[in-house]
Write a protein that holds these residues in place. Structure first.
Motif, PDB file in Angstrom:
ATOM      1  N   LYS A  41       0.825  -1.216   0.000  1.00 21.63           N
ATOM      2  CA  LYS A  41       0.000   0.000   0.000  1.00 21.63           C
ATOM      3  C   LYS A  41       0.856   1.262   0.000  1.00 21.63           C
ATOM      4  O   LYS A  41       0.497   2.252  -0.617  1.00 21.63           O
ATOM      5  CB  LYS A  41      -0.957   0.009   1.202  1.00 21.63           C
ATOM      6  N   THR A 170      -6.872  -6.436  -6.536  1.00 23.66           N
ATOM      7  CA  THR A 170      -7.208  -5.732  -7.784  1.00 23.66           C
ATOM      8  C   THR A 170      -6.225  -6.070  -8.908  1.00 23.66           C
ATOM      9  O   THR A 170      -6.503  -5.783 -10.070  1.00 23.66           O
ATOM     10  CB  THR A 170      -7.143  -4.208  -7.573  1.00 23.66           C
ATOM     11  N   SER A 279       3.461  -8.973   1.094  1.00 19.95           N
ATOM     12  CA  SER A 279       2.919  -7.633   0.841  1.00 19.95           C
ATOM     13  C   SER A 279       2.284  -6.980   2.060  1.00 19.95           C
ATOM     14  O   SER A 279       1.608  -5.959   1.946  1.00 19.95           O
ATOM     15  CB  SER A 279       1.936  -7.704  -0.321  1.00 19.95           C
TER      16      SER A 279
END
Ligand SMILES: *Cc1c(COP(=O)(O)O)cnc(C)c1O
Length: 295
Positions: A41, A170, A279
């Protein structure tokens, strides 16, 4: 301005070579880069905040669910770089706030709740004057997110690896990484949504270019987005015991499960050097009943 991050820890996963001595598997620990803005992010947000600065916007608007890693990362990033953040959250305000919502608010963000219908339609509540805001799409998707995520490839010796493996929601991070691959490299993507078959074309389209091979493996979603089962929990606990690597229940638990399963099934030929991209996302584990995980 958000601080620059140009290095992240890479560590050898020793248990992987004990499953298959012919390979070497490493983990890129993006979960360790920042106490709140963990994982991918940070990289997806940065170009958005840079653009907001160029446009002299001071107020940011974004969207997300009650357990979204994106909203809490956006709140921390906005606080650090001097923006005020408003978040439109999917669904009615819950009776008990999730720790994600609590943390997002304690970082100074203002939260409004939208009905699922209004959220889907991206309705802007009448009291928000959209002209004042710079908008960041849900999850930090979109071209700035892709280009930001491609910066993950600068944190380690990208060219040393034959395979890079990452989780996808996504597909924004996957697209950014695909852009950086070379013809002899394979990007392995593990979608956490069930039956998201269009994802492959989406990733190729978002990436635009990427000479490497792209493969998606759709059988590791554990029932779908934010779904899990005891098999996943015991894998995550076992991985932590053996390697000291904590994973999250939405993305990276499934990712590491896939990596180890593919290894056991001899997906990788001898001499392969594999990088698993951790991640981040550990804050989402707060949604689990206490005692489910040992870390
Ligand atoms: C958001 C997120 C992802 C998915 O990233 P996309 O770019 O949406 O595919 C993967 N892992 C973690 C921990 C995330 O928070």
């Amino acid at each position: 301005m958000l601080v620059r991050i140009d290095k992240a820890r890479v560590e050898i996963i020793k248990t992987a070579s004990s499953i298959d001595p012919g390979i070497r598997m490493d983990a890129l620990r993006l979960d360790l880069i920042h106490p709140v803005i963990s994982g991918n992010k940070w990289f997806k947000l940065r170009p958005y905040l840079d653009e907001a600065e160029t446009l002299h916007k001071k107020k940011i608007l974004t969207w997300g669910g009650a357990w979204s890693n994106h909203i809490v990362a956006a709140a921390a990033a906005c606080r650090e770089s001097g923006y005020s953040l408003t978040v439109l959250v999917r669904g009615e305000m819950p009776a008990v706030l999730s720790s994600t919502l609590e943390n997002t608010m304690s970082l100074g963000a203002e939260i409004f709740y939208l009905s699922r219908d209004d959220y889907r339609k991206k309705t802007i509540p009448p009291f928000i004057d959209i002209e004042d805001f710079y908008c960041i799409p849900e999850g930090g998707s979109g071209e700035p997110g892709v280009s930001g995520a491609s910066g993950i490839a600068d944190l380690f010796e990208f060219s040393e690896y034959t395979h890079i493996i990452c989780a996808a929601g996504t597909g924004t991070m996957s697209a950014g990484l695909l852009r950086r691959t070379r013809p002899n490299q394979e990007l392995i993507v593990i979608p956490v949504l069930k039956g998201f078959k269009e994802l492959e074309n989406l990733v190729r389209k978002m990436a635009g270019t990427g000479p490497g091979k792209l493969t998606l493996h759709h059988e590791y979603h554990f029932g779908g987005y934010a779904r899990s089962d005891p098999r996943l929990f015991s894998f995550m606990n076992d991985l932590f015991e053996k390697t000291g690597i904590p994973t999250d229940v939405v993305y990276t638990g499934k990712l590491f499960y896939a990596a180890m399963d593919m290894l056991a099934k001899k997906y990788f030929t001898d001499g392969s050097r594999i990088l698993v991209i951790h991640s981040g996302g550990l804050q989402g584990n707060e949604s689990l009943q206490k005692g489910t995980l040992i870390f």
